[in-house]
Design a protein around this motif. Sequence first.
Motif, PDB file in Angstrom:
ATOM      1  N   GLY A   1      38.502 -21.674  51.469  1.00 47.33           N
ATOM      2  CA  GLY A   1      38.466 -21.118  52.348  1.00 47.33           C
ATOM      3  C   GLY A   1      40.220 -20.906  52.736  1.00 47.33           C
ATOM      4  N   ALA A   2      40.912 -22.147  53.163  1.00 48.01           N
ATOM      5  CA  ALA A   2      41.579 -22.451  52.605  1.00 48.01           C
ATOM      6  C   ALA A   2      42.928 -21.266  51.462  1.00 48.01           C
ATOM      7  CB  ALA A   2      43.152 -23.329  52.945  1.00 48.01           C
ATOM      8  N   ASP A   3      42.153 -21.409  50.573  1.00 49.60           N
ATOM      9  CA  ASP A   3      42.735 -20.423  49.546  1.00 49.60           C
ATOM     10  C   ASP A   3      41.966 -19.409  49.468  1.00 49.60           C
ATOM     11  OD1 ASP A   3      43.765 -20.735  46.942  1.00 49.60           O
ATOM     12  OD2 ASP A   3      41.652 -20.029  45.884  1.00 49.60           O
ATOM     13  N   GLU A   4      41.157 -18.973  49.848  1.00 46.68           N
ATOM     14  CA  GLU A   4      41.798 -17.537  50.080  1.00 46.68           C
ATOM     15  C   GLU A   4      41.744 -17.126  51.204  1.00 46.68           C
ATOM     16  OE1 GLU A   4      38.864 -15.121  49.119  1.00 46.68           O
ATOM     17  OE2 GLU A   4      38.413 -16.889  47.390  1.00 46.68           O
ATOM     18  N   LEU A   5      42.137 -17.491  52.089  1.00 44.36           N
ATOM     19  CA  LEU A   5      43.127 -17.774  53.930  1.00 44.36           C
ATOM     20  C   LEU A   5      44.563 -17.471  53.213  1.00 44.36           C
ATOM     21  CD1 LEU A   5      42.964 -16.605  57.126  1.00 44.36           C
ATOM     22  CD2 LEU A   5      43.275 -19.669  57.443  1.00 44.36           C
ATOM     23  N   ASN A   6      45.203 -18.298  52.763  1.00 44.84           N
ATOM     24  CA  ASN A   6      46.290 -17.827  51.709  1.00 44.84           C
ATOM     25  C   ASN A   6      46.400 -16.779  50.630  1.00 44.84           C
ATOM     26  OD1 ASN A   6      48.958 -19.243  51.533  1.00 44.84           O
ATOM     27  ND2 ASN A   6      47.899 -19.702  49.334  1.00 44.84           N
ATOM     28  N   LYS A   7      45.363 -15.983  50.254  1.00 45.12           N
ATOM     29  CA  LYS A   7      45.220 -15.007  49.472  1.00 45.12           C
ATOM     30  C   LYS A   7      45.618 -14.048  50.206  1.00 45.12           C
ATOM     31  CE  LYS A   7      43.572 -16.798  45.592  1.00 45.12           C
ATOM     32  NZ  LYS A   7      42.424 -17.208  44.694  1.00 45.12           N
ATOM     33  N   ILE A   8      45.087 -13.540  51.648  1.00 43.49           N
ATOM     34  CA  ILE A   8      45.381 -12.330  52.262  1.00 43.49           C
ATOM     35  C   ILE A   8      46.832 -12.374  52.645  1.00 43.49           C
ATOM     36  CG2 ILE A   8      43.947 -11.830  54.284  1.00 43.49           C
ATOM     37  CD1 ILE A   8      41.932 -13.368  54.325  1.00 43.49           C
ATOM     38  N   ALA A   9      47.258 -11.369  52.322  1.00 41.57           N
ATOM     39  CA  ALA A   9      48.248 -10.699  53.051  1.00 41.57           C
ATOM     40  C   ALA A   9      48.950 -10.912  54.204  1.00 41.57           C
ATOM     41  CB  ALA A   9      48.855  -9.446  52.381  1.00 41.57           C
ATOM     42  N   LEU A  10      47.705 -10.692  55.283  1.00 40.38           N
ATOM     43  CA  LEU A  10      48.181 -10.693  56.572  1.00 40.38           C
ATOM     44  C   LEU A  10      47.677 -12.004  57.497  1.00 40.38           C
ATOM     45  CD1 LEU A  10      46.827  -7.540  57.016  1.00 40.38           C
ATOM     46  CD2 LEU A  10      48.487  -7.536  57.167  1.00 40.38           C
ATOM     47  N   SER A  11      48.032 -12.957  56.598  1.00 41.06           N
ATOM     48  CA  SER A  11      47.383 -14.271  57.051  1.00 41.06           C
ATOM     49  C   SER A  11      48.846 -15.107  57.807  1.00 41.06           C
ATOM     50  CB  SER A  11      46.846 -15.062  56.212  1.00 41.06           C
ATOM     51  OG  SER A  11      46.839 -15.362  55.431  1.00 41.06           O
ATOM     52  N   LYS A  12      48.581 -16.151  58.833  1.00 39.70           N
ATOM     53  CA  LYS A  12      49.940 -16.495  58.807  1.00 39.70           C
ATOM     54  C   LYS A  12      49.604 -17.978  58.498  1.00 39.70           C
ATOM     55  CE  LYS A  12      49.478 -14.907  63.758  1.00 39.70           C
ATOM     56  NZ  LYS A  12      48.977 -14.908  64.787  1.00 39.70           N
ATOM     57  N   LYS A  13      50.709 -18.126  57.967  1.00 40.75           N
ATOM     58  CA  LYS A  13      51.599 -19.516  57.753  1.00 40.75           C
ATOM     59  C   LYS A  13      50.320 -20.617  58.642  1.00 40.75           C
ATOM     60  CE  LYS A  13      54.926 -22.304  54.942  1.00 40.75           C
ATOM     61  NZ  LYS A  13      56.635 -22.210  54.486  1.00 40.75           N
ATOM     62  N   SER A  14      50.459 -20.528  59.133  1.00 43.32           N
ATOM     63  CA  SER A  14      50.407 -21.564  60.475  1.00 43.32           C
ATOM     64  C   SER A  14      48.390 -21.522  60.027  1.00 43.32           C
ATOM     65  CB  SER A  14      50.674 -20.770  61.681  1.00 43.32           C
ATOM     66  OG  SER A  14      50.388 -19.668  62.207  1.00 43.32           O
ATOM     67  N   ASP A  15      47.830 -20.084  59.725  1.00 42.73           N
ATOM     68  CA  ASP A  15      46.130 -20.385  59.866  1.00 42.73           C
ATOM     69  C   ASP A  15      45.906 -21.076  58.405  1.00 42.73           C
ATOM     70  OD1 ASP A  15      45.761 -18.836  61.849  1.00 42.73           O
ATOM     71  OD2 ASP A  15      46.083 -17.352  61.039  1.00 42.73           O
TER      72      ASP A  15
ATOM     73  N   LYS B   1      47.856 -23.900  57.306  1.00 42.85           N
ATOM     74  CA  LYS B   1      48.443 -25.022  57.112  1.00 42.85           C
ATOM     75  C   LYS B   1      47.173 -25.932  58.125  1.00 42.85           C
ATOM     76  CE  LYS B   1      53.946 -24.893  56.680  1.00 42.85           C
ATOM     77  NZ  LYS B   1      54.576 -25.390  57.840  1.00 42.85           N
ATOM     78  N   ASP B   2      46.317 -25.156  59.222  1.00 44.55           N
ATOM     79  CA  ASP B   2      45.862 -25.916  59.762  1.00 44.55           C
ATOM     80  C   ASP B   2      44.251 -25.677  59.076  1.00 44.55           C
ATOM     81  OD1 ASP B   2      47.014 -25.446  62.175  1.00 44.55           O
ATOM     82  OD2 ASP B   2      46.502 -23.653  63.140  1.00 44.55           O
ATOM     83  N   ALA B   3      44.148 -24.983  57.944  1.00 43.41           N
ATOM     84  CA  ALA B   3      43.163 -24.988  57.578  1.00 43.41           C
ATOM     85  C   ALA B   3      42.733 -25.854  56.188  1.00 43.41           C
ATOM     86  CB  ALA B   3      42.705 -24.013  56.797  1.00 43.41           C
ATOM     87  N   LEU B   4      44.427 -26.089  55.648  1.00 39.69           N
ATOM     88  CA  LEU B   4      44.575 -26.667  54.970  1.00 39.69           C
ATOM     89  C   LEU B   4      44.520 -28.858  55.801  1.00 39.69           C
ATOM     90  CD1 LEU B   4      46.807 -25.521  52.645  1.00 39.69           C
ATOM     91  CD2 LEU B   4      44.718 -26.782  52.182  1.00 39.69           C
ATOM     92  N   LYS B   5      45.020 -28.724  57.501  1.00 38.93           N
ATOM     93  CA  LYS B   5      44.807 -30.134  58.094  1.00 38.93           C
ATOM     94  C   LYS B   5      43.685 -30.646  58.152  1.00 38.93           C
ATOM     95  CE  LYS B   5      45.580 -32.876  60.890  1.00 38.93           C
ATOM     96  NZ  LYS B   5      46.292 -34.127  60.472  1.00 38.93           N
ATOM     97  N   ARG B   6      42.360 -29.421  58.269  1.00 42.83           N
ATOM     98  CA  ARG B   6      40.992 -29.733  58.466  1.00 42.83           C
ATOM     99  C   ARG B   6      40.358 -30.379  57.232  1.00 42.83           C
ATOM    100  NH1 ARG B   6      41.024 -24.994  61.311  1.00 42.83           N
ATOM    101  NH2 ARG B   6      40.923 -23.595  59.478  1.00 42.83           N
TER     102      ARG B   6
END
Length: 109
Positions: free
Chosen positions: A34-48, A50-55
Amino acid sequence: MAHRRVVENYYNDINNLADLLTKLVSSYRLLIGGADELNKIALSKKSDVKDALKRAEEVGDIIDETIKVLDDASYGYRSYCKMKTEIMKSKFQIEYIETEINEDLRLKD
């Protein structure tokens, strides 16, 4: 038979830990994905991201702790199984030799 029940319960506890570990690892993989997918989305925030990786990291810490507990618990069960095997091997060998001797004695009579 009360001792047998204790060992069976102990084994069930170890088995439950192994099942928990399997589920945690599955969750960890999904969180990383999920964090990888989120990272590939251009509109996602860097903090999102980081939060996903923290979880995922938090679940990873729980996995590490579960592995330690499972390793400690498994050691006791492995020792039990090894001891039981040694006793059974010695008993079976004695019974086999005893049977062989008795058969030889019957043949001579």
